[in-house]
Motif scaffolding. Structure first.
Motif, mmCIF file in Angstrom:
data_model
loop_
_atom_site.group_PDB
_atom_site.id
_atom_site.type_symbol
_atom_site.label_atom_id
_atom_site.label_comp_id
_atom_site.label_asym_id
_atom_site.label_seq_id
_atom_site.Cartn_x
_atom_site.Cartn_y
_atom_site.Cartn_z
ATOM 1 N N ASP A 74 41.895 -40.979 11.706
ATOM 2 C CA ASP A 74 41.314 -42.062 12.504
ATOM 3 C C ASP A 74 40.573 -41.548 13.738
ATOM 4 O OD1 ASP A 74 42.266 -43.903 10.719
ATOM 5 O OD2 ASP A 74 44.059 -44.406 11.886
ATOM 6 N N GLU A 75 41.037 -40.441 14.294
ATOM 7 C CA GLU A 75 40.431 -39.945 15.527
ATOM 8 C C GLU A 75 39.150 -39.142 15.278
ATOM 9 O OE1 GLU A 75 43.720 -36.996 14.386
ATOM 10 O OE2 GLU A 75 43.453 -39.172 14.457
ATOM 11 N N ARG A 76 38.815 -38.867 14.025
ATOM 12 C CA ARG A 76 37.607 -38.096 13.720
ATOM 13 C C ARG A 76 36.371 -38.961 13.923
ATOM 14 N NH1 ARG A 76 36.099 -33.475 10.610
ATOM 15 N NH2 ARG A 76 38.219 -32.782 11.002
ATOM 16 N N LYS A 77 35.535 -38.565 14.872
ATOM 17 C CA LYS A 77 34.316 -39.310 15.191
ATOM 18 C C LYS A 77 33.180 -38.763 14.340
ATOM 19 C CE LYS A 77 32.477 -38.759 19.310
ATOM 20 N NZ LYS A 77 32.227 -38.879 20.770
ATOM 21 N N LEU A 78 32.500 -39.654 13.603
ATOM 22 C CA LEU A 78 31.472 -39.248 12.651
ATOM 23 C C LEU A 78 30.140 -39.908 12.962
ATOM 24 C CD1 LEU A 78 33.635 -39.673 9.428
ATOM 25 C CD2 LEU A 78 33.017 -37.490 10.481
ATOM 26 N N LEU A 79 29.060 -39.180 12.681
ATOM 27 C CA LEU A 79 27.694 -39.662 12.889
ATOM 28 C C LEU A 79 26.944 -39.698 11.572
ATOM 29 C CD1 LEU A 79 25.177 -40.257 14.804
ATOM 30 C CD2 LEU A 79 24.782 -37.780 14.748
ATOM 31 N N ASP A 80 26.125 -40.736 11.398
ATOM 32 C CA ASP A 80 25.150 -40.771 10.302
ATOM 33 C C ASP A 80 23.799 -41.157 10.889
ATOM 34 O OD1 ASP A 80 23.963 -40.691 7.829
ATOM 35 O OD2 ASP A 80 24.962 -42.462 7.020
ATOM 36 N N ALA A 103 24.204 -31.905 14.131
ATOM 37 C CA ALA A 103 25.435 -31.151 13.905
ATOM 38 C C ALA A 103 25.426 -29.856 14.707
ATOM 39 C CB ALA A 103 25.607 -30.860 12.415
ATOM 40 N N ALA A 104 24.268 -29.216 14.782
ATOM 41 C CA ALA A 104 24.143 -27.992 15.572
ATOM 42 C C ALA A 104 24.362 -28.268 17.057
ATOM 43 C CB ALA A 104 22.775 -27.358 15.336
ATOM 44 N N CYS A 105 24.050 -29.479 17.485
ATOM 45 C CA CYS A 105 24.248 -29.865 18.887
ATOM 46 C C CYS A 105 25.710 -30.164 19.201
ATOM 47 C CB CYS A 105 23.413 -31.098 19.215
ATOM 48 S SG CYS A 105 21.634 -30.837 19.232
ATOM 49 N N GLY A 106 26.523 -30.389 18.160
ATOM 50 C CA GLY A 106 27.939 -30.650 18.387
ATOM 51 C C GLY A 106 28.487 -31.910 17.769
ATOM 52 N N ALA A 107 27.662 -32.696 17.086
ATOM 53 C CA ALA A 107 28.148 -33.895 16.408
ATOM 54 C C ALA A 107 28.777 -33.511 15.072
ATOM 55 C CB ALA A 107 26.995 -34.867 16.178
ATOM 56 N N THR A 108 29.747 -34.306 14.643
ATOM 57 C CA THR A 108 30.309 -34.164 13.303
ATOM 58 C C THR A 108 29.631 -35.189 12.415
ATOM 59 O OG1 THR A 108 32.439 -33.477 14.229
ATOM 60 C CG2 THR A 108 32.420 -34.182 11.931
ATOM 61 N N VAL A 109 29.058 -34.740 11.305
ATOM 62 C CA VAL A 109 28.129 -35.559 10.530
ATOM 63 C C VAL A 109 28.657 -35.851 9.129
ATOM 64 C CG1 VAL A 109 25.839 -35.598 9.440
ATOM 65 C CG2 VAL A 109 26.094 -34.772 11.800
ATOM 66 N N CYS A 144 34.458 -29.957 3.418
ATOM 67 C CA CYS A 144 33.162 -29.451 3.886
ATOM 68 C C CYS A 144 32.957 -29.749 5.368
ATOM 69 C CB CYS A 144 32.044 -30.067 3.039
ATOM 70 S SG CYS A 144 30.415 -29.320 3.268
ATOM 71 N N VAL A 145 33.282 -30.956 5.779
ATOM 72 C CA VAL A 145 33.162 -31.320 7.193
ATOM 73 C C VAL A 145 34.095 -30.467 8.045
ATOM 74 C CG1 VAL A 145 33.668 -33.141 8.882
ATOM 75 C CG2 VAL A 145 32.332 -33.672 6.832
ATOM 76 N N ASP A 146 35.311 -30.252 7.562
ATOM 77 C CA ASP A 146 36.267 -29.429 8.311
ATOM 78 C C ASP A 146 35.752 -28.012 8.513
ATOM 79 O OD1 ASP A 146 38.078 -31.507 8.539
ATOM 80 O OD2 ASP A 146 39.313 -30.870 6.832
ATOM 81 N N GLN A 147 35.018 -27.487 7.528
ATOM 82 C CA GLN A 147 34.583 -26.096 7.598
ATOM 83 C C GLN A 147 33.252 -25.893 8.312
ATOM 84 O OE1 GLN A 147 34.933 -23.496 4.216
ATOM 85 N NE2 GLN A 147 36.507 -24.764 3.255
ATOM 86 N N CYS A 148 32.351 -26.867 8.202
ATOM 87 C CA CYS A 148 31.029 -26.625 8.818
ATOM 88 C C CYS A 148 30.485 -27.804 9.627
ATOM 89 C CB CYS A 148 30.004 -26.193 7.770
ATOM 90 S SG CYS A 148 29.668 -27.371 6.449
ATOM 91 N N GLY A 149 31.262 -28.874 9.773
ATOM 92 C CA GLY A 149 30.864 -29.967 10.651
ATOM 93 C C GLY A 149 29.862 -30.927 10.078
ATOM 94 N N ALA A 187 30.398 -44.304 3.215
ATOM 95 C CA ALA A 187 31.708 -44.229 2.562
ATOM 96 C C ALA A 187 32.767 -43.563 3.429
ATOM 97 C CB ALA A 187 31.585 -43.487 1.233
ATOM 98 N N ALA A 188 32.346 -42.870 4.491
ATOM 99 C CA ALA A 188 33.289 -42.254 5.422
ATOM 100 C C ALA A 188 33.524 -43.129 6.647
ATOM 101 C CB ALA A 188 32.783 -40.881 5.846
ATOM 102 N N SER A 189 32.962 -44.335 6.643
ATOM 103 C CA SER A 189 33.111 -45.279 7.766
ATOM 104 C C SER A 189 32.672 -44.651 9.082
ATOM 105 C CB SER A 189 34.557 -45.773 7.883
ATOM 106 O OG SER A 189 34.976 -46.407 6.704
ATOM 107 N N ALA A 190 31.510 -43.982 9.067
ATOM 108 C CA ALA A 190 30.989 -43.355 10.292
ATOM 109 C C ALA A 190 30.882 -44.386 11.413
ATOM 110 C CB ALA A 190 29.635 -42.722 10.014
ATOM 111 N N GLN A 191 31.504 -44.087 12.546
ATOM 112 C CA GLN A 191 31.536 -45.044 13.662
ATOM 113 C C GLN A 191 30.303 -44.967 14.547
ATOM 114 O OE1 GLN A 191 33.440 -42.321 13.342
ATOM 115 N NE2 GLN A 191 35.626 -42.779 13.529
ATOM 116 N N ARG A 192 29.532 -43.918 14.399
ATOM 117 C CA ARG A 192 28.296 -43.740 15.176
ATOM 118 C C ARG A 192 27.137 -43.678 14.186
ATOM 119 N NH1 ARG A 192 30.204 -42.915 20.661
ATOM 120 N NH2 ARG A 192 32.443 -43.275 20.370
#
Length: 356
Positions: A74-80, A103-109, A144-149, A187-192
């Protein structure tokens, strides 16, 4: 269950369908294999009566309920960063390159996408040509997200029920509500979310739908000079929604509408031809070019990526303003960190797929 009651309501013309009714109707469409003529009739009547936010929210909820969800903590903040398509401009894959830079700037995508529908090259097409494994299952996406964001959410994997609707949409040959549902059904319910729309009249409709569904914390809906994204061509109109409720409580949104002009962040004007792409092979070359490290001048394609990644950085919370987001994106691009993320994504996604 038949779609006939919903069709009868729309034919009567006294009211729109409720959100609950469209949820029920689209749940039938996605799971019960109703007669194609009924599906076509419902889609056509909804279009003729101009779907409202409550109706579309019910459709979004039905698609979310039917999808193969990607489950993060739940605490994982995601961007699309995603667009509706349909602008007919055949530009390079701006939103797809933008998420790599974000993603290179620091967002998790968690980037949702598909193969081409209305353009020469869809997000899945260009990523596959670049060597990214696009068809990961939900558990592999999390890895994949865990390993490369960053990871790709391939529509046929996450929304398999849409396969039954595709022939009906193709035979109808007109725009339907399905043209705008994709960007709102991550499908990942990206909040951003940064969502581009092909027509200005969709700005308020999609923003109100996002609020009605209540899954995002901060999102912008954008239309820019005929494109479904911000570009150096000219000013963009943006509708921004932000959740102001404390964590754990029902979301409460503020809304503002404003203009954003790339000139204000030092990005010069261009023509749509300057952003043009082509087939997957050509767009893959352009994709690598726009992420190439080093300072640059007068490169409309790089500028477009910086603008959209910059908005993504702002929405994600990496910066306090779009202008600051664009500055961060440009600095990150020049330093070559976008190239690094793309290369790591290629390697990691293929390794994960290779173990299955």
């Amino acid at each position: 269950m038949s779609l006939k009651p919903f069709i009868e309501t729309l034919i009567a013309g006294d009211r729109h369908l409720t959100s609950e009714e469209t949820f029920d109707a689209f749940s039938v469409i996605l799971s019960d294999n109703p007669p194609p003529c009924q599906v076509a009739s419902l889609l056509t009547l909804l279009r003729a009566r101009r779907e409202n936010a409550q109706e579309i929210a019910g459709m979004v909820r039905a698609m979310n309920a039917a999808c193969h969800a990607v489950k993060f903590d739940d605490e994982r903040k995601l961007l699309d960063i995603v667009g509706t398509g349909g602008d007919g401009a055949d530009t390079i894959n701006i939103s797809t390159a933008s998420v790599v830079l974000a993603a290179a700037c620091g967002a998790t995508v968690a980037k949702a996408g598909n193969r081409s529908v209305s353009s020469c090259c869809g997000s899945a097409d260009v990523l596959e040509t670049l060597g990214v494994q696009v068809d990961l299952n939900p558990a592999q996406v999390v890895e994949c997200v865990d390993q490369c964001g960053i990871a790709f959410l391939f529509a046929p994997i996450n929304h398999p029920a849409m396969k039954a609707v595709s022939p009906i949409r193709k035979q109808l040959g007109i725009r339907t509500c399905f043209n705008i549902l994709g960007p709102m059904t991550n499908a990942a319910s990206a909040q951003r979310a940064v969502i581009g729309v092909f027509h200005e009249e969709l700005l308020e409709l999609m923003a109100e739908t996002l609020k009605e569904v209540g899954r995002v914390d901060h999102a912008v809906v954008i239309h820019g000079m005929g494109l479904d994204e911000i570009s150096p061509i000219g000013p963009a109109t943006i509708v921004e929604i932000k959740n102001t409720a404390p964590l754990g409580e029902d979301r409460v949104y503020t809304t503002r509408t404003f203009k954003f002009d790339p000139l204000d962040v030092g990005i010069d004007r261009c023509k749509v031809e300057d952003l043009r792409g082509g087939n997957p092979e050509q767009n893959a070359k352009e994709f690598e070019m726009v992420l190439k490290e080093g300072d640059y001048e007068n490169n409309a394609k790089k500028d477009a990526i910086v603008l959209n990644a910059g908005v993504g950085c702002y929405v994600y919370g990496l910066t306090e303003s779009i202008a600051e987001g664009c500055a961060l994106a440009k600095k990150t691009l020049i330093e070559g960190k976008g190239e690094e993320v793309l290369n790591k994504w290629r390697t990691v996604s293929r390794e994960i797929a290779g173990r299955s």
